[in-house]
Design an enzyme around this catalytic site. Sequence first.
Site, PDB file in Angstrom:
ATOM      1  N   ASP A   1       0.856  -1.203   0.000  1.00 16.51           N
ATOM      2  CA  ASP A   1       0.000   0.000   0.000  1.00 16.51           C
ATOM      3  C   ASP A   1       0.887   1.247   0.000  1.00 16.51           C
ATOM      4  OD1 ASP A   1      -2.205   1.676   0.156  1.00 16.51           O
ATOM      5  OD2 ASP A   1      -2.327   1.558   2.343  1.00 16.51           O
TER       6      ASP A   1
ATOM      7  N   CYS B   1      -2.953   4.523  -4.902  1.00 18.16           N
ATOM      8  CA  CYS B   1      -3.846   5.646  -4.571  1.00 18.16           C
ATOM      9  C   CYS B   1      -3.503   6.851  -5.454  1.00 18.16           C
ATOM     10  CB  CYS B   1      -3.763   6.003  -3.087  1.00 18.16           C
ATOM     11  SG  CYS B   1      -2.112   6.489  -2.566  1.00 18.16           S
TER      12      CYS B   1
HETATM   13  N1  SAH Z   1      -1.078   1.117   4.665  1.00 18.06           N
HETATM   14  C1  SAH Z   1      -1.124   2.267   5.541  1.00 18.06           C
HETATM   15  C2  SAH Z   1      -0.994   3.581   4.807  1.00 18.06           C
HETATM   16  C3  SAH Z   1       0.260   3.693   3.967  1.00 18.06           C
HETATM   17  S1  SAH Z   1       0.707   5.327   3.652  1.00 18.06           S
HETATM   18  C4  SAH Z   1      -2.378   2.219   6.391  1.00 18.06           C
HETATM   19  O1  SAH Z   1      -3.211   1.311   6.194  1.00 18.06           O
HETATM   20  O2  SAH Z   1      -2.559   3.049   7.277  1.00 18.06           O
HETATM   21  C5  SAH Z   1       2.265   5.175   2.911  1.00 18.06           C
HETATM   22  C6  SAH Z   1       3.403   4.874   3.883  1.00 18.06           C
HETATM   23  O3  SAH Z   1       4.550   4.614   3.096  1.00 18.06           O
HETATM   24  C7  SAH Z   1       3.806   5.994   4.837  1.00 18.06           C
HETATM   25  O4  SAH Z   1       3.736   5.521   6.146  1.00 18.06           O
HETATM   26  C8  SAH Z   1       5.255   6.341   4.467  1.00 18.06           C
HETATM   27  O5  SAH Z   1       6.060   6.597   5.603  1.00 18.06           O
HETATM   28  C9  SAH Z   1       5.692   5.081   3.797  1.00 18.06           C
HETATM   29  N2  SAH Z   1       6.751   5.188   2.774  1.00 18.06           N
HETATM   30  C10 SAH Z   1       6.833   6.046   1.726  1.00 18.06           C
HETATM   31  N3  SAH Z   1       7.876   5.745   0.942  1.00 18.06           N
HETATM   32  C11 SAH Z   1       8.478   4.655   1.490  1.00 18.06           C
HETATM   33  C12 SAH Z   1       9.598   3.849   1.130  1.00 18.06           C
HETATM   34  N4  SAH Z   1      10.306   4.089   0.017  1.00 18.06           N
HETATM   35  N5  SAH Z   1       9.922   2.804   1.929  1.00 18.06           N
HETATM   36  C13 SAH Z   1       9.199   2.526   3.040  1.00 18.06           C
HETATM   37  N6  SAH Z   1       8.125   3.248   3.415  1.00 18.06           N
HETATM   38  C14 SAH Z   1       7.770   4.302   2.662  1.00 18.06           C
END
Ligand code: SAH
Length: 395
Positions: free
Chosen positions: A299, A339
């Site tokens: 996600d 998204c």
């Molecule tokens: N699945 C979550 C929402 C995800 S939001 C839920 O159900 O609440 C996207 C997330 O990806 C954020 O927490 C952000 O910190 C993380 N993120 C963004 N880029 C990333 C990367 N390259 N590696 C690891 N995490 C990342």
Amino acid sequence: MARLFLHPGKERSLLRRHPWIFAGSVERLEGRARAGDTVDVLSADGRVLGRAAWSPVSQIRARMWCFDADTTIDHAFFKRRVAAAVAARQSHPLLTGQDGLRLIHGESDGLPGVIADRYGDVVVVQLTSAGADKWRDAIVAALVQATGCSTVYERSDSDVRGLEGLEPKTGCVHGALPETLQIVEHGVRMEVDVAGGHKTGFYLDQRDNRLLTGRLARGRRVLNCFCYTGGFSLQALAGGAESVLSIDSSGPALATAARNLALNPQLDAARADWWEEDVFEALRALRAEGRSFDLIVLDPPKFAPSAAHAERAARAYKDINLFGFRLLAPGGILMTYSCSGGIGLELFQKIVAGAASDAGVDARILHRLSAAPDHPIGLSVPEGEYLKGLAIQIA
Ligand code: SAH
């Protein structure tokens, strides 16, 4: 009231009740209007099509409040629209009893630029258009009246406000924030940080997909990538997962996830592992170690905020999905999401299919997934469909 005249033919999308008027469709503005002011909208031949909020610097130059000549845009108008949106959630049998809920979903609820999420006794409002910003007081008063909530907190700090010439604005607009705020989502208690969390504090749109993950998780080794505060991870534990490895690059998000796990003593914390890492690197490392999983959730954040970013985003989606498929044990399930407004369902499915074929797996779609029903999609506003997901099982 100023009058906005459209170029010939540019009334067509309005007649289909699509609420956006792009700059190129505007022939002239007769009279004076400032940002957010209500204007009458007329076709080139002088027919009144409705009323809109004027936004002089945005490419979306006006957003329709109504598609008739009789509705007055005043406090009573917002009271009616807000009350209708709140009542629609209250009367939906799958939404009643939820204490984390989207109450207003912008254009799809007839309120362009207005987002409102409820977390228990707190409503978080996000105003992203000049018209919504102008009517802040009316919208807040209507929310207080429709919900009886004690607090309204504004989180108008989304980047898109810049496109409307608006500065960020955050803080309490009614009442005061409690020290900590929790919701219960499908039996799991979660902390919500409305002032510092992502968006309005929580990803409410994934509520029902988290429940599905929990249902599919029994006895499985689960990998949850981009776990944020652990929503999918905790539902997987609640559903009886054998183990759950969760990965996110944000330390604060993982700290909240740890607190969330502690808030749920019914869950077996020993089955949960948390990695603070870049997912792209972690997936390669897991593959190099020869690890495999039975259920993988991907996600990621919005890789493509608009169609202009689609190509680079497509490569990123392909990459993580390819590694997802490679890490799945036979019979394993990949739950993969996008998204990104700039990547439609059809393109997303093509990307995922390409990843499956590169991974050399036979795969089939079990479920097509979208946002929960408190995030409705106006039939005339397909742009509202930003979240799409696929649950895919491999042979
Ligand atoms: N699945 C979550 C929402 C995800 S939001 C839920 O159900 O609440 C996207 C997330 O990806 C954020 O927490 C952000 O910190 C993380 N993120 C963004 N880029 C990333 C990367 N390259 N590696 C690891 N995490 C990342």
